[in-house]
Design an enzyme around this catalytic site. Sequence first.
Site, short mmCIF file in Angstrom:
data_model
loop_
_atom_site.label_atom_id
_atom_site.label_comp_id
_atom_site.label_asym_id
_atom_site.label_seq_id
_atom_site.Cartn_x
_atom_site.Cartn_y
_atom_site.Cartn_z
N GLN A 111 19.20 51.34 24.78
CA GLN A 111 20.40 51.16 23.98
C GLN A 111 20.21 49.95 23.05
O GLN A 111 19.86 48.86 23.51
CB GLN A 111 21.64 50.95 24.86
CG GLN A 111 22.93 51.02 24.05
CD GLN A 111 24.16 50.66 24.86
OE1 GLN A 111 24.29 49.52 25.27
NE2 GLN A 111 25.04 51.63 25.08
N TYR A 178 32.20 45.81 19.57
CA TYR A 178 31.01 45.14 19.04
C TYR A 178 30.96 45.33 17.52
O TYR A 178 31.83 45.95 16.93
CB TYR A 178 29.75 45.68 19.72
CG TYR A 178 29.45 45.09 21.09
CD1 TYR A 178 30.48 44.65 21.93
CD2 TYR A 178 28.14 44.97 21.56
CE1 TYR A 178 30.20 44.12 23.18
CE2 TYR A 178 27.87 44.44 22.81
CZ TYR A 178 28.90 44.02 23.61
OH TYR A 178 28.63 43.49 24.85
N ARG A 313 35.47 55.45 34.61
CA ARG A 313 36.21 55.88 35.81
C ARG A 313 35.99 57.35 36.12
O ARG A 313 36.92 58.08 36.49
CB ARG A 313 37.71 55.60 35.66
CG ARG A 313 38.08 54.14 35.69
CD ARG A 313 38.04 53.52 37.07
NE ARG A 313 39.20 53.85 37.87
CZ ARG A 313 39.23 53.80 39.20
NH1 ARG A 313 38.13 53.46 39.87
NH2 ARG A 313 40.32 54.08 39.87
N GLY A 335 28.42 54.54 35.70
CA GLY A 335 28.06 53.13 35.56
C GLY A 335 28.20 52.40 36.87
O GLY A 335 27.27 52.31 37.68
N ARG A 336 29.41 51.89 37.14
CA ARG A 336 29.62 51.12 38.36
C ARG A 336 29.39 51.93 39.64
O ARG A 336 28.82 51.40 40.61
CB ARG A 336 31.02 50.50 38.32
CG ARG A 336 31.15 49.41 37.25
CD ARG A 336 32.59 48.99 37.04
NE ARG A 336 33.40 50.08 36.53
CZ ARG A 336 34.72 50.05 36.41
NH1 ARG A 336 35.38 48.96 36.78
NH2 ARG A 336 35.39 51.07 35.92
N CYS A 362 36.45 47.13 41.49
CA CYS A 362 36.97 45.76 41.60
C CYS A 362 36.48 44.84 40.49
O CYS A 362 37.08 43.80 40.21
CB CYS A 362 36.59 45.17 42.96
SG CYS A 362 34.81 44.90 43.19
N CYS A 378 27.03 43.90 42.92
CA CYS A 378 28.03 44.91 43.27
C CYS A 378 28.67 44.49 44.57
O CYS A 378 27.98 44.11 45.52
CB CYS A 378 27.38 46.28 43.42
SG CYS A 378 28.54 47.56 44.00
N LYS A 446 44.40 52.30 45.27
CA LYS A 446 43.19 51.84 45.95
C LYS A 446 42.63 52.90 46.90
O LYS A 446 42.20 52.60 48.02
CB LYS A 446 43.47 50.54 46.70
CG LYS A 446 43.57 49.33 45.78
CD LYS A 446 43.47 48.03 46.56
CE LYS A 446 43.44 46.85 45.62
NZ LYS A 446 43.33 45.57 46.37
#
Length: 661
Positions: A111, A178, A313, A335-336, A362, A378, A446
């Site tokens: 990227q 950006y 998400r 991603g996460r 989180c 993480c 949650k």
Amino acid sequence: MSDRYEALNSPFSIGKVQIKNRFVMAPTTTGSYLAPDGSFSKEGIEYFVRRAQGGMGLVQTGALMTDYKIDAPGALGPMFMATPASQQAFIVTSDALLNRLEAYGAKMFIQLSAGLGRNSPGSYGPSANPYFGTTDQMNPVLTTDQIKQKIQMMVDAAQVVKKAGYPGVEIHAIHWGYLLDQMASSLTNRRTDEYGGDLRARMRMCTEIVQGIKQTCGDDFAVTVRLGLKAYAKGFNQGSIDGEGEAYRTLEEGVEICRILEEAGVDGLDVDTGVYDSFYYACPPMYLKRGYMEDIARAAKEAVSIPIICGSRMGDVDVDERCIEEGAFDAVAIGRPMLADPDLPKKIAIGRPDKIRPCIGCNQGCLLRLFKGLPSGCAVNPLIGRDADYAPKPALVQKFVVVVGGGVAGMEAARTCAMRGHKVMLFEKSDQLGGHLISGGAHEFKSEVRELNFWYQGELEDWGVDVCMGVEATPELIDGLAPDAVILANGSSAVMPKIPGIDHPKTLGCIDALLHEEKIGQKVVVVGGGLVGCEISLDLINKGHDVTIVEALPAILSSGPQVPLPNTMYLHDAFAYHKTPILTNTRISAVTDEGAVVEGAEGKQVLPADTVIIAVGFRPNPSMAPDLRGQGYEVYEIGDERHVANILMAIWDGYEVARTI
């Protein structure tokens, strides 16, 4: 046996590059995979290879800066384009990386970014705009000649990437606010030259980069663009919770940008939402619903024929499977969740989604640490960025380890010890495993915390941990077992101030409130504006309660472990959106039949309330460590028993101790 995830496991193509499945590693940075000389570090190579081992179809770096002439060096970080030597170092280490990725059938894109613009001091922008987080510090403005230089540096970088053996690049373009994103927005681009004006003119810098790369690298070299389809920003430093009052980019304009990029020759679009000014849509915390991108991505897919990769998400693989089947988008950018469990695609391929360690949204390890200038991590996976050197190794000698406490710290310690070959016995005095995961996971937003608790329980069963429920471990019990090591993870308890009315029927401790929603009335005063109090307030507001927050300090979210910026911004904006009263510099002095008696700058007043929830902090539970030392076995204290913090520190504590026993 039928494939439950046939769509996710099927191949697709970006231009002429075939990807083995529908899993794309969203561009994320660890802050450490590129060395100062432009080469991939040893840790960086292991990081990307580990994701390929886990089944990722397309691996990608985060944004690598290409401008080594105009923006201030401090705004850029390590650069592979700075000198011929750094370019060569990048090429040499890329060869080693790509050879290893090839063994797993993974492709990799680099990227590229033209700059951060107003997101970072020292960077140039399209027009004079306030730097993010400021109102009076303005970025310098690019000249037309400097824009052309930046375009050429992006094209030159793509040529180096192709020479290194990569099949494509992703342009970090209309994304996160950006530089190229600022060029495309009428809010930030007020130029009167060829790079300003209507949307096509504002897109000119990006389309000229795409066309330049295609002309120099050829049609076989894939080019994708990261695109925020909607900004959710009302202005500088102003997010929009509900998307109304959009000043940066509407979805309709985002869809038109998709068409312009397809015309320019882009082979695929990697879409999500948000800019720094609405950071909770750029890097969404758990407060945003998983899968909220579905309809947004569907609008882009309906407008173009090139592949749409949907991020933000999208960690619910059942939603992803359905969306790909329905044609809402073509692939999912993970991603996460890929940080939390690098084996996520592999677990889908073998039909074991239940074994996926969930990302809890989180932002503690992946984002907050980066903003502190630290390598990212993480909360639920301590191995990020140190996958090879920090991985658990089989124990040379099997030991008998007793773990006291079945919260997340204790479960992580027990799991890791068992993985390494130790015999493990875990004692939990209650009838449930999870500790604060149970109360912390009680919020509607949650669900991932609840999933994490279930995941740990499955891990304990799989690794053969002897779990003793309803048994309180005492020094005498432990001595009688003659262990080799004892890990104490007794957790913490909520603080209840000694004030009149603390035992009043209207008063609830925060844990009691989380576990017994039926006790909470319509009108609620939450005492304590730390993260626990704010999240309780948000959940109650979402459920229709009337909430007032009382905080003794000058601002909410100013005590306890630091809260990541997207989470902080969301909570502040949500309370403003719902017009939630927040009384700072105010202390509670009593609870009465009328409600909460508080004292602040305006003196003493009574806040009418059906329920007063106390959320003023936690303290470690008493430790039996002093009674165990000197008995011939190792003794460790971890998690909240050692220091009250958060899930990240509890899990990292448990892992660190367990990996060395």
